[in-house]
Design a protein around this motif. Sequence first.
Motif, PDB file in Angstrom:
ATOM      1  N   PRO A 297       0.831  -1.206   0.000  1.00  0.00           N
ATOM      2  CA  PRO A 297       0.000   0.000   0.000  1.00  0.00           C
ATOM      3  C   PRO A 297       0.869   1.260   0.000  1.00  0.00           C
ATOM      4  CG  PRO A 297      -0.530  -1.459   1.853  1.00  0.00           C
ATOM      5  CD  PRO A 297       0.704  -1.996   1.231  1.00  0.00           C
ATOM      6  N   VAL A 298       0.282   2.363  -0.471  1.00  0.00           N
ATOM      7  CA  VAL A 298       1.063   3.592  -0.694  1.00  0.00           C
ATOM      8  C   VAL A 298       0.492   4.764   0.102  1.00  0.00           C
ATOM      9  CG1 VAL A 298       1.723   5.298  -2.461  1.00  0.00           C
ATOM     10  CG2 VAL A 298       1.764   2.839  -3.023  1.00  0.00           C
ATOM     11  N   ILE A 299       1.375   5.452   0.815  1.00  0.00           N
ATOM     12  CA  ILE A 299       1.026   6.729   1.445  1.00  0.00           C
ATOM     13  C   ILE A 299       1.698   7.785   0.579  1.00  0.00           C
ATOM     14  CG2 ILE A 299       1.429   8.191   3.480  1.00  0.00           C
ATOM     15  CD1 ILE A 299      -0.541   5.902   4.026  1.00  0.00           C
ATOM     16  N   SER A 300       0.886   8.631  -0.055  1.00  0.00           N
ATOM     17  CA  SER A 300       1.496   9.591  -0.991  1.00  0.00           C
ATOM     18  C   SER A 300       0.861  10.962  -0.827  1.00  0.00           C
ATOM     19  CB  SER A 300       1.286   9.114  -2.440  1.00  0.00           C
ATOM     20  OG  SER A 300      -0.057   9.302  -2.835  1.00  0.00           O
ATOM     21  N   SER A 301       1.468  11.930  -1.488  1.00  0.00           N
ATOM     22  CA  SER A 301       0.832  13.236  -1.582  1.00  0.00           C
ATOM     23  C   SER A 301      -0.270  13.133  -2.641  1.00  0.00           C
ATOM     24  CB  SER A 301       1.864  14.308  -1.929  1.00  0.00           C
ATOM     25  OG  SER A 301       2.653  13.881  -3.007  1.00  0.00           O
ATOM     26  N   GLY A 305      -0.387  13.261 -11.018  1.00  0.00           N
ATOM     27  CA  GLY A 305      -1.131  12.085 -11.459  1.00  0.00           C
ATOM     28  C   GLY A 305      -1.330  11.069 -10.349  1.00  0.00           C
ATOM     29  N   LEU A 306      -0.847  11.361  -9.135  1.00  0.00           N
ATOM     30  CA  LEU A 306      -0.936  10.348  -8.070  1.00  0.00           C
ATOM     31  C   LEU A 306      -2.378   9.922  -7.751  1.00  0.00           C
ATOM     32  CD1 LEU A 306       2.020  11.385  -5.733  1.00  0.00           C
ATOM     33  CD2 LEU A 306       1.731   9.203  -6.926  1.00  0.00           C
ATOM     34  N   PRO A 307      -3.346  10.870  -7.733  1.00  0.00           N
ATOM     35  CA  PRO A 307      -4.727  10.412  -7.471  1.00  0.00           C
ATOM     36  C   PRO A 307      -5.285   9.521  -8.590  1.00  0.00           C
ATOM     37  CG  PRO A 307      -4.510  12.786  -7.091  1.00  0.00           C
ATOM     38  CD  PRO A 307      -3.243  12.333  -7.753  1.00  0.00           C
ATOM     39  N   GLU A 308      -4.652   9.534  -9.755  1.00  0.00           N
ATOM     40  CA  GLU A 308      -5.103   8.650 -10.849  1.00  0.00           C
ATOM     41  C   GLU A 308      -4.594   7.221 -10.640  1.00  0.00           C
ATOM     42  OE1 GLU A 308      -4.459  10.512 -14.844  1.00  0.00           O
ATOM     43  OE2 GLU A 308      -4.247  12.372 -13.718  1.00  0.00           O
ATOM     44  N   LEU A 309      -3.664   7.073  -9.694  1.00  0.00           N
ATOM     45  CA  LEU A 309      -3.070   5.756  -9.430  1.00  0.00           C
ATOM     46  C   LEU A 309      -3.452   5.239  -8.040  1.00  0.00           C
ATOM     47  CD1 LEU A 309      -0.963   3.516 -10.131  1.00  0.00           C
ATOM     48  CD2 LEU A 309       0.781   5.017  -9.143  1.00  0.00           C
ATOM     49  N   ASN A 310      -3.144   6.043  -7.038  1.00  0.00           N
ATOM     50  CA  ASN A 310      -3.348   5.636  -5.645  1.00  0.00           C
ATOM     51  C   ASN A 310      -4.763   6.039  -5.213  1.00  0.00           C
ATOM     52  OD1 ASN A 310      -2.846   4.808  -3.014  1.00  0.00           O
ATOM     53  ND2 ASN A 310      -1.668   6.654  -2.466  1.00  0.00           N
ATOM     54  N   VAL A 311      -5.589   5.065  -4.909  1.00  0.00           N
ATOM     55  CA  VAL A 311      -6.991   5.371  -4.591  1.00  0.00           C
ATOM     56  C   VAL A 311      -7.130   5.567  -3.075  1.00  0.00           C
ATOM     57  CG1 VAL A 311      -9.391   4.632  -4.875  1.00  0.00           C
ATOM     58  CG2 VAL A 311      -7.668   3.934  -6.563  1.00  0.00           C
ATOM     59  N   ASN A 312      -7.535   6.795  -2.704  1.00  0.00           N
ATOM     60  CA  ASN A 312      -7.584   7.181  -1.293  1.00  0.00           C
ATOM     61  C   ASN A 312      -8.468   6.241  -0.468  1.00  0.00           C
ATOM     62  OD1 ASN A 312      -6.739   9.000   0.726  1.00  0.00           O
ATOM     63  ND2 ASN A 312      -8.740  10.001   0.686  1.00  0.00           N
ATOM     64  N   GLY A 313      -7.879   5.672   0.583  1.00  0.00           N
ATOM     65  CA  GLY A 313      -8.645   4.798   1.469  1.00  0.00           C
ATOM     66  C   GLY A 313      -8.809   3.385   0.939  1.00  0.00           C
ATOM     67  N   VAL A 314      -8.274   3.124  -0.255  1.00  0.00           N
ATOM     68  CA  VAL A 314      -8.436   1.796  -0.871  1.00  0.00           C
ATOM     69  C   VAL A 314      -7.074   1.122  -1.071  1.00  0.00           C
ATOM     70  CG1 VAL A 314      -9.294   0.552  -2.914  1.00  0.00           C
ATOM     71  CG2 VAL A 314     -10.560   2.533  -2.013  1.00  0.00           C
ATOM     72  N   GLN A 344      -3.326  -4.445   0.987  1.00  0.00           N
ATOM     73  CA  GLN A 344      -2.388  -5.190   0.117  1.00  0.00           C
ATOM     74  C   GLN A 344      -3.118  -5.754  -1.107  1.00  0.00           C
ATOM     75  OE1 GLN A 344      -0.969  -7.925   3.154  1.00  0.00           O
ATOM     76  NE2 GLN A 344       1.032  -6.911   3.193  1.00  0.00           N
ATOM     77  N   GLU A 345      -4.275  -6.336  -0.829  1.00  0.00           N
ATOM     78  CA  GLU A 345      -5.082  -6.937  -1.905  1.00  0.00           C
ATOM     79  C   GLU A 345      -5.534  -5.863  -2.899  1.00  0.00           C
ATOM     80  OE1 GLU A 345      -9.252  -9.162  -1.804  1.00  0.00           O
ATOM     81  OE2 GLU A 345      -7.907  -9.775  -0.186  1.00  0.00           O
ATOM     82  N   ASN A 346      -6.004  -4.729  -2.357  1.00  0.00           N
ATOM     83  CA  ASN A 346      -6.479  -3.641  -3.224  1.00  0.00           C
ATOM     84  C   ASN A 346      -5.351  -3.051  -4.064  1.00  0.00           C
ATOM     85  OD1 ASN A 346      -8.905  -3.986  -1.977  1.00  0.00           O
ATOM     86  ND2 ASN A 346      -8.725  -2.205  -0.632  1.00  0.00           N
ATOM     87  N   ALA A 347      -4.159  -2.968  -3.471  1.00  0.00           N
ATOM     88  CA  ALA A 347      -3.013  -2.385  -4.191  1.00  0.00           C
ATOM     89  C   ALA A 347      -2.707  -3.230  -5.425  1.00  0.00           C
ATOM     90  CB  ALA A 347      -1.794  -2.308  -3.269  1.00  0.00           C
TER      91      ALA A 347
END
Length: 378
Positions: A297-301, A305-314, A344-347
């Motif tokens: 899982p990823v903690i990012s700013s 384009g990060l919100p297009e990849l890392n889905v907040n809370g998922v 982990q599964e969602n990532a």
Amino acid sequence: MKIGIVCYPTFGGSGVVATELGKALAKNGHQIHFITYQQPPRLDFFNENVFYHEVNIPSYPLFQYAPYESALASEMVNVVTNENVDLLHVHYAIPHASAAYMAKMILRSQGRSVPVVTTLHGTDITLVGKDASYEPVVTFSINESDGVTAVSEDLRQDTYKHFKVHRDIEVIPNFIDLSRFKRQKKEHFKKAICPNGEKLIVHTSNFRRVKRIDDAVMVFYHVQQQVPAKLLLVGDGPERARIERLVRDLGIYDQVRFLGKMDAVEEVLSVADLFLMPSENESFGLAALEAMACQVPVISSNVGGLPELNVNGVTGFLSNVGDVSDMVRNALFVLDDANLPAFQENALARATEFELSRVLPRYEAHYERVLQQVMDNV
Ligand code: GMT
């Protein structure tokens, strides 16, 4: 198809994307000619469809700055002529797109037409490109490319915002090879770094200011006060010495390992519990995608384009740039054993949407369209 690929042969994301794209196209039967000043790191194998042409940059006492762009354009002309290349695909606008334009004009004067596709990767637009020293050339060479792609919708919008670009830009996101980036059993490695079952947090980057590695260190500093943890920092660059000092000053040097540049980064990601990407700007965030493919899982700013990849809370969480407290809160939530397996599964599920086999046909279709357009205009 015979394709000339131009990129920076470095560990940076644009070079990795260009090299992996070339390798995948070669596997699909295309003939690929890499044109760079040095062998790209991930191009260390034999494939009958892959060729490497080194740009020779002769030095001369008169030059304070060697004219790389001219040497590159000349090599593009040579490769297109000698190898009958159908199309040039340049990654990173500066100076590759303008060198390609020059090569195209030289070839045209010799009666040969070769279309140019430019892929924008990020800092060529958001940081360096819009500087007044480069802007006119970047604008011109984007407008003069026969096809333009950007690695995220955000980068596409940024390009329209900062440059007088009046042409279509197709978004083709970065991709991942899931046969390489997957969680492997590396228990001995995990035990060696985290002998007492500590959580393992990882950051990989080229150690430039835009990556805000201080924030990654500060997030770790606060997390390890509540949960036993170790931090692995992978990569190298101008910020390395400063970050080492920060880690020493905080008194956490024993819990942090600097691994330098690594080829097999998937081995580290395979044992990681959390990935940190607190960047000031990130047009896509390929390193985060690599982590997600390894079920990290990823903690990012929440920039670029990060919100297009890392889905907040998922697949992890997004925070405002510099909001270390929010990142710490989110990191502790993800690292909680009750929450970690779902993240982990969602990532992995999200990373699968960027699988190479889904993205490659989009580049092939883009090439076909560009070639057709050029033929229609002849
Ligand atoms: O991040 C860097 O400084 C390297 C840069 C590059 O050109 O290699 O990365 C950019 O391109 C990558 C591949 O498309 C993207 O994943 C990165 O997000 C992007 N970096 C920035 O926008 C800062």
